[in-house]
Design a protein around this motif. Structure first.
Motif, PDB file in Angstrom:
ATOM      1  N   TYR A 239      17.183  15.091  -1.301  1.00 19.66           N
ATOM      2  CA  TYR A 239      16.532  15.339  -0.003  1.00 19.66           C
ATOM      3  C   TYR A 239      15.493  16.448  -0.096  1.00 19.66           C
ATOM      4  N   GLY A 240      15.759  17.436  -0.934  1.00 23.35           N
ATOM      5  CA  GLY A 240      14.844  18.555  -1.070  1.00 23.35           C
ATOM      6  C   GLY A 240      15.476  19.641  -1.918  1.00 23.35           C
ATOM      7  N   GLU A 241      14.670  20.628  -2.245  1.00 26.11           N
ATOM      8  CA  GLU A 241      15.122  21.740  -3.075  1.00 26.11           C
ATOM      9  C   GLU A 241      15.220  23.008  -2.231  1.00 26.11           C
ATOM     10  N   LEU A 242      16.307  23.768  -2.427  1.00 30.91           N
ATOM     11  CA  LEU A 242      16.423  25.095  -1.834  1.00 30.91           C
ATOM     12  C   LEU A 242      15.633  26.053  -2.722  1.00 30.91           C
ATOM     13  N   LEU A 243      14.592  26.643  -2.169  1.00 34.55           N
ATOM     14  CA  LEU A 243      13.644  27.414  -2.985  1.00 34.55           C
ATOM     15  C   LEU A 243      13.812  28.926  -2.873  1.00 34.55           C
ATOM     16  N   ALA A 338      19.833  20.761   8.207  1.00 35.30           N
ATOM     17  CA  ALA A 338      19.921  19.298   8.085  1.00 35.30           C
ATOM     18  C   ALA A 338      18.685  18.636   8.688  1.00 35.30           C
ATOM     19  N   ALA A 339      18.287  19.099   9.869  1.00 36.00           N
ATOM     20  CA  ALA A 339      17.093  18.538  10.512  1.00 36.00           C
ATOM     21  C   ALA A 339      15.850  18.774   9.654  1.00 36.00           C
ATOM     22  N   THR A 340      15.763  19.941   9.038  1.00 36.49           N
ATOM     23  CA  THR A 340      14.593  20.289   8.224  1.00 36.49           C
ATOM     24  C   THR A 340      14.533  19.446   6.953  1.00 36.49           C
ATOM     25  N   LEU A 341      15.665  19.298   6.279  1.00 36.70           N
ATOM     26  CA  LEU A 341      15.701  18.499   5.054  1.00 36.70           C
ATOM     27  C   LEU A 341      15.406  17.023   5.340  1.00 36.70           C
ATOM     28  N   LEU A 342      15.934  16.500   6.442  1.00 35.99           N
ATOM     29  CA  LEU A 342      15.655  15.113   6.797  1.00 35.99           C
ATOM     30  C   LEU A 342      14.194  14.940   7.190  1.00 35.99           C
ATOM     31  N   ALA A 343      13.608  15.968   7.809  1.00 38.88           N
ATOM     32  CA  ALA A 343      12.181  15.915   8.136  1.00 38.88           C
ATOM     33  C   ALA A 343      11.334  15.834   6.869  1.00 38.88           C
ATOM     34  N   ILE A 344      11.681  16.616   5.859  1.00 38.99           N
ATOM     35  CA  ILE A 344      10.974  16.568   4.573  1.00 38.99           C
ATOM     36  C   ILE A 344      11.151  15.201   3.922  1.00 38.99           C
ATOM     37  N   ASP A 345      12.379  14.712   3.909  1.00 37.45           N
ATOM     38  CA  ASP A 345      12.701  13.457   3.246  1.00 37.45           C
ATOM     39  C   ASP A 345      11.980  12.282   3.900  1.00 37.45           C
ATOM     40  N   ARG A 346      11.877  12.281   5.241  1.00 42.39           N
ATOM     41  CA  ARG A 346      11.290  11.151   5.950  1.00 42.39           C
ATOM     42  C   ARG A 346       9.807  11.335   6.257  1.00 42.39           C
TER      43      ARG A 346
END
Length: 399
Positions: A239-243, A338-346
């Motif tokens: 879904y994304g990377e924790l940076l 969760a909302a932020t990671l799904l926003a990145i993914d989609r």
């Protein structure tokens, strides 16, 4: 030698507006509010106010049992999403850990014990020994044998807990971390915020000129965070990377934020530095956005200071998702991550639901309202601010 990269390969969530990952994100992007008149508000005689409401199946449970069962459901979803089993976690032995975030663990048992004393009922003190109990339930449920801890920094806890898990991965202390934020709606939270006169009558609308306060929520969000190499080797969806993340305190007041937002500014800059990014790199900010007069004004001032010129401000899209979920307190940062990671993914920027007109000081920033926007999000930031001056920011990116 480069440090391991930490990526999210599984998300599970129970929250107002959605009892699973897909239903939750659809409610966020479409502005389908999970706020409504709540049984607990009626029981306490709090009229006219609304709260974030989870599935009725969970609402019928006692507060502590509700927290456990919501967390179990979110854990099951996150594990299935990442194509892992409880047995897989157990086989990792001490290389798998748990980072749990709550606001005030054990307060429900404590309040019940006090109430029984007041009513001169028989009281069993054994329940107090189990505080905090949610951690012990989770480690047994998924067989965690490595590090396990609870982060308690009020409404910044969920974001802080994800950041601490990031450290465990990139410092080589774990190959996989289960990150949990959970909070039930309880009587003393309702009574406390109602006594502060900070709750909205009809439902919170962050950043609106007519906003009248916050709305409470509840829920549980779970993430499977593992090394990038491990995720790639098993073909997991990322879904994304924790940076990077930042934690600070504004040392200003027990409930009111520093009006100039200096604590929030420090935290965002710490997160950017930790991630190796500049303010202009950020495409989207999921703001804390409680819809209280003081928080929203402080946060807009802080965002203006960090993201600088009007040119950069116009590129940074900002929204708050609390108009849909309410304020989930210790789980708020987790729900919003969760909302932020799904926003990145989609590739979808969610709106601030029901926002009509920001006041003049806010209009220099690009606050998303109305419909969601389809946009490539390479880097995003999620912010959480809390009582006692706690402040937390985390930066995530597309892999």
């Amino acid at each position: 030698m480069s440090r391991p990269q930490a990526v999210v390969t599984g998300i599970g969530i129970i929250a107002p507006g959605g009892s699973n990952r897909e239903a939750f994100f659809q409610s966020i992007v479409n502005g389908a509010s999970g706020l409504r008149a709540h049984e607990k508000l009626k029981k306490l005689g709090v009229s006219g106010e609304v709260a974030g409401s989870v599935d009725k199946h969970y609402r019928e449970m006692e507060e502590d049992e509700r927290a456990i069962q919501m967390t179990y459901a979110a854990l099951d979803e996150a594990l299935a999403d990442s194509r892992l089993t409880k047995e897989d976690i157990g086989k990792l032995e001490t290389r798998a850990g748990l980072s749990l975030s709550e606001s005030v663990p054990g307060h429900i048992k404590t309040m019940r014990y006090i109430q029984n004393n007041r009513e001169q009922k028989w009281n069993n003190p054994d329940g107090l020994i189990e505080i905090p109990s949610l951690l012990s339930h989770i480690v047994s449920y998924i067989d965690i044998k490595g590090q396990a801890y609870t982060t308690m920094s009020a409404c910044a806890a969920g974001t802080a807990g994800a950041g601490i898990a990031l450290d465990a991965i990139r410092n080589g202390m774990a190959d996989l971390m289960v990150v949990v934020g959970a909070e039930p709606l309880s009587d003393n939270y309702i009574a406390g915020f109602h006594s502060l006169q900070s709750m909205s009558l009809g439902g919170c609308v962050p950043f609106d000129k007519d906003r009248d306060g916050m709305s409470l929520g509840e829920g549980a969000a779970v993430f499977i965070v593992e090394t990038l190499d491990r995720a790639k080797a098993r073909g997991a969806h990322i879904y994304g990377e924790l940076l990077g993340y930042g934690l600070s305190n504004d040392a200003y007041h027990i409930t009111s934020p520093d009006p100039e937002g200096e604590g929030a500014v420090r935290t965002m800059r710490m997160a950017l530095e930790d991630a190796g990014l500049q303010p202009g790199d950020i495409d989207y900010v999921n703001a804390h956005g409680t819809a209280t007069e003081l928080n929203d004004l402080m946060e807009m001032r802080a965002l203006s200071k960090v993201f600088g010129t009007e040119e950069k401000q116009s590129q940074v899209m900002i929204s708050s998702t609390k108009a849909v979920t309410g304020h989930c307190l210790g789980a708020a940062g987790s729900v919003e991550l969760a909302a932020t990671l799904l926003a990145i993914d989609r590739g979808i920027v969610p709106p601030t639901a029901f926002l009509k007109e920001p006041p003049e000081p806010f209009q220099q920033l690009q606050i998303v309202k109305g419909n969601y926007e389809e946009r490539l999000i390479q880097y995003a930031m999620s912010n959480s601010y809390a009582f006692f001056g706690h402040s937390a920011s985390i930066v995530v990116g597309k892999v």
